[in-house]
Scaffold this motif. Structure first.
Motif, PDB file in Angstrom:
ATOM      1  N   ASP A 161       0.824  -1.210   0.000  1.00 21.14           N
ATOM      2  CA  ASP A 161       0.000   0.000   0.000  1.00 21.14           C
ATOM      3  C   ASP A 161       0.853   1.253   0.000  1.00 21.14           C
ATOM      4  O   ASP A 161       0.485   2.276  -0.561  1.00 21.14           O
ATOM      5  CB  ASP A 161      -0.871   0.063   1.268  1.00 21.14           C
ATOM      6  CG  ASP A 161      -1.975  -0.968   1.254  1.00 21.14           C
ATOM      7  OD1 ASP A 161      -2.195  -1.559   0.191  1.00 21.14           O
ATOM      8  OD2 ASP A 161      -2.604  -1.181   2.306  1.00 21.14           O
ATOM      9  N   HIS A 332     -10.069   2.467   1.513  1.00 21.14           N
ATOM     10  CA  HIS A 332      -9.409   1.233   1.100  1.00 21.14           C
ATOM     11  C   HIS A 332      -9.991   0.165   2.027  1.00 21.14           C
ATOM     12  O   HIS A 332      -9.720   0.183   3.232  1.00 21.14           O
ATOM     13  CB  HIS A 332      -7.911   1.423   1.334  1.00 21.14           C
ATOM     14  CG  HIS A 332      -7.048   0.445   0.658  1.00 21.14           C
ATOM     15  ND1 HIS A 332      -6.687   0.564  -0.648  1.00 21.14           N
ATOM     16  CD2 HIS A 332      -6.459  -0.673   1.113  1.00 21.14           C
ATOM     17  CE1 HIS A 332      -5.895  -0.449  -0.974  1.00 21.14           C
ATOM     18  NE2 HIS A 332      -5.754  -1.222   0.076  1.00 21.14           N
ATOM     19  N   ASN A 363     -17.798   3.208  -0.327  1.00 27.78           N
ATOM     20  CA  ASN A 363     -16.716   2.589   0.459  1.00 27.78           C
ATOM     21  C   ASN A 363     -17.279   1.553   1.417  1.00 27.78           C
ATOM     22  O   ASN A 363     -16.685   0.491   1.628  1.00 27.78           O
ATOM     23  CB  ASN A 363     -15.950   3.651   1.250  1.00 27.78           C
ATOM     24  CG  ASN A 363     -15.098   4.534   0.359  1.00 27.78           C
ATOM     25  OD1 ASN A 363     -14.774   4.151  -0.758  1.00 27.78           O
ATOM     26  ND2 ASN A 363     -14.766   5.721   0.839  1.00 27.78           N
ATOM     27  N   GLU A 422     -10.425   2.604  -8.113  1.00 32.32           N
ATOM     28  CA  GLU A 422      -9.228   1.866  -7.736  1.00 32.32           C
ATOM     29  C   GLU A 422      -7.974   2.585  -8.190  1.00 32.32           C
ATOM     30  O   GLU A 422      -6.919   2.426  -7.620  1.00 32.32           O
ATOM     31  CB  GLU A 422      -9.276   0.452  -8.301  1.00 32.32           C
ATOM     32  CG  GLU A 422     -10.186  -0.408  -7.459  1.00 32.32           C
ATOM     33  CD  GLU A 422     -10.525  -1.704  -8.117  1.00 32.32           C
ATOM     34  OE1 GLU A 422     -11.220  -2.488  -7.484  1.00 32.32           O
ATOM     35  OE2 GLU A 422     -10.118  -1.935  -9.261  1.00 32.32           O
ATOM     36  N   GLN A 426      -5.201   6.182  -2.549  1.00 34.74           N
ATOM     37  CA  GLN A 426      -6.045   5.704  -1.470  1.00 34.74           C
ATOM     38  C   GLN A 426      -5.826   6.430  -0.151  1.00 34.74           C
ATOM     39  O   GLN A 426      -4.953   7.228   0.012  1.00 34.74           O
ATOM     40  CB  GLN A 426      -5.817   4.211  -1.291  1.00 34.74           C
ATOM     41  CG  GLN A 426      -4.386   3.806  -1.497  1.00 34.74           C
ATOM     42  CD  GLN A 426      -3.701   3.437  -0.237  1.00 34.74           C
ATOM     43  OE1 GLN A 426      -4.278   3.497   0.813  1.00 34.74           O
ATOM     44  NE2 GLN A 426      -2.464   3.072  -0.340  1.00 34.74           N
TER      45      GLN A 426
END
Ligand code: AMP
Length: 511
Positions: A161, A332, A363, A422, A426
């Motif tokens: 990430d 996320h 989300n 996507e 994020q």
């Protein structure tokens, strides 16, 4: 049931375990320790709170108890995504190696190179580091990795990430081919799978929980909330947070409150303090000394509410956190599992309560898809039961009550393609779907009970927000090496996403 004594850890390590009061190994420990002691590679798929840190520290200490480190050549290496996590791993080593003579060094940003150089020069058995700082030392010629016999990658999914995978690959290329690798990740994204296929050799795979499952001991709930007016939503949301905390009463002994944006971390912490709640912020823009102080205070029970960003709170182990409040739905979905994993640790009960505004509904849908179950809807404690009493509605009545509590998952419309989102940066990079909290026009004659307005008038807007990866950069990561790091960072809109893209077509049309 396996006992620690079955695991053949060294007697001095066993003594430290007894003193820690552990009677049985957790499943990840029972699965990983025997393989690690045999010198095999381990792929541990486990979330934080499962005892995974001890599953690699205990066999490492047993193995490293023999032999000595040479100057500048550590014998083992543990890579962690954040400073806090690295510090926590170091504490674990201290606890479990107290009867063994082992030297260790912690290489994290925010601490002078000089101090760290002195430690490395003396020779260390265990080097615990964040990837950027480790490579900085290596590139300065102060650190040689040719004697690393055991390498641990902890929280690999978070490394991914945060854009650390190129650094991890580089570090793998610097350590001897014959090393033993212990690799931990809460989830197995394709990129993580690729890394493990490339760098692990016939690993013992130990999976202790279904991918991205939340601990069963955590009671979850979400309040669907819409502000009475767009310009009031932010302050009303903070008011709702206070009501949710109050509704928990004494059961809420302490809590971590997560916000998606650092700006909100500061604002929420200030707001809570202003209303008499014992709260302090933690995020990557704060001085390391302040982060450490705040965290220590929270761990010691001197601070009740820790308001945190995802990066700063990553992997934190505070054994007794009664509650997690998600001020925002994480952008996320996997962060949800990590966030709520701060409570309900080591078999204790915990409660995780989230606020979801309309712009967060997509989300929420992603989180529930990941969990493969709906999160129970909670009633809004800030909404008065005006309908029953006929009492005049006060300011707070404008706070829309959520739909009646139901276990059903709403099916918000998805008007934007999944791919687009996507691509968006994020977590803290998410643009402010909620308006930036510039003080709104608060009439001087605002009613005294209009706490939301009074509150807003007091809270200065925070500086422009940085994306999560930038937070890490600000917290000590070195600039890109070989042009590799960050190459794939700017995708789609880069760090900026115009607000209109965050809204559905319908939402845009009604405004
Ligand atoms: P971790 O997943 O490594 O962050 O560990 C979560 C918590 O579990 C830590 O507070 C550890 O001290 C605790 N812990 C680790 N191993 C055990 C065990 N075998 N029995 C009880 N608690 C443990």
């Amino acid at each position: 049931m396996t006992k620690f004594s079955d695991l053949k850890l060294g007697p001095k390590v066993q003594k430290a375990i007894d003193e820690a009061g552990y009677t049985e190994p957790t499943p990840i420990q029972a699965g990983a320790i025997p393989a690690a002691l045999e010198g095999r590679d381990v792929l541990g798929i486990a979330q934080t709170g499962t005892g995974k840190t001890a599953s690699f520290t205990l066999p490492m200490i047993t193995q490293l108890a023999r032999g000595r480190a040479k100057a500048r050549m550590p014998r083992s290496l543990v890579l962690c995504p954040t400073r806090e996590l690295a510090a926590q791993v170091a504490e674990n080593f201290d606890t479990y190696s107290k009867h063994v003579k082992l030297t260790k060094a912690l290489l994290i940003g925010g601490v002078s190179f000089k101090e760290q150089d002195v430690l490395i020069d003396r020779g260390v058995d265990v080097l615990i580091a964040t990837p950027g700082r480790l490579l900085d030392h290596h590139e300065r010629g102060k650190l040689l990795l040719n004697d690393v016999k055991i390498m641990v990658v902890d929280e690999a999914d978070r490394m991914l990430d945060m854009g650390f995978i190129p650094d991890i690959e580089r570090i793998f290329s610097l350590v001897p081919f014959t090393r033993q690798t212990l690799f931990f990740s809460a989830t197995m994204a394709p990129e993580i799978e690729r890394i493990t296929n490339t760098f692990l050799s016939n690993p013992e795979r130990v999976e202790v929980a279904r991918q991205a499952t939340a601990s069963e001991t955590i009671e979850q709930g979400v309040v669907l909330f819409k502000g009475s007016r767009k310009d009031r939503q932010a302050s009303e949301k903070r008011k709702l947070l206070r009501a949710l905390i109050d509704a928990e009463g004494d059961a809420c002994s302490n809590a971590i409150i997560f916000c998606n944006r650092k700006m909100d971390v500061d604002t929420v912490a200030k707001s809570l303090s202003k209303y008499g709640y014992d709260a302090a912020p933690i995020h990557g823009d704060l001085e390391q000394s302040q982060r450490t102080r705040t965290l220590d205070g929270f761990r010691a029970g001197d601070l009740r509410f820790l308001v945190a960003s995802d990066v700063a709170a990553r992997g934190l182990d505070v054994p007794a956190v009664s509650h997690v409040f998600n001020f925002d739905v994480p952008s996320h979905a996997e962060d949800y599992v990590h966030r709520i994993g701060r409570t309900g640790r080591a078999g204790r009960d915990g409660k995780a309560i989230m606020i979801c505004v309309p712009s967060d509904e997509r989300n929420l849908e992603d989180v529930e898809r990941l969990l493969q179950k709906p999160i129970p809807r909670l009633a809004n404690p800030a909404a008065p039961a005006a309908a029953d009493t006929g009492a005049p509605a006060e300011q707070t009545s404008e706070v829309a009550a959520p739909e009646a509590a139901t276990a059903e998952t709403p099916k918000p419309k998805r008007t934007r393609t999944r791919r687009k989102r996507e691509e968006a940066p994020q977590a803290e990079a998410a643009p402010a779907a909620a308006p930036v909290e510039a003080p709104v026009d608060v009439p001087v004659a605002a009613p005294a009970d209009d706490v939301a307005a009074a509150e807003l008038a007091d809270i200065a807007p925070a500086p422009v927000d940085k994306p999560e990866a930038a937070e890490q950069a600000a917290s000590g990561r070195a600039p890109s090496r070989n042009g590799r790091r960050g190459d794939n960072r700017v995708v789609g809109m880069g760090d900026h996403m115009p607000t209109f893209i965050e809204k559905s077509f319908e939402e845009r049309m009604v405004r």
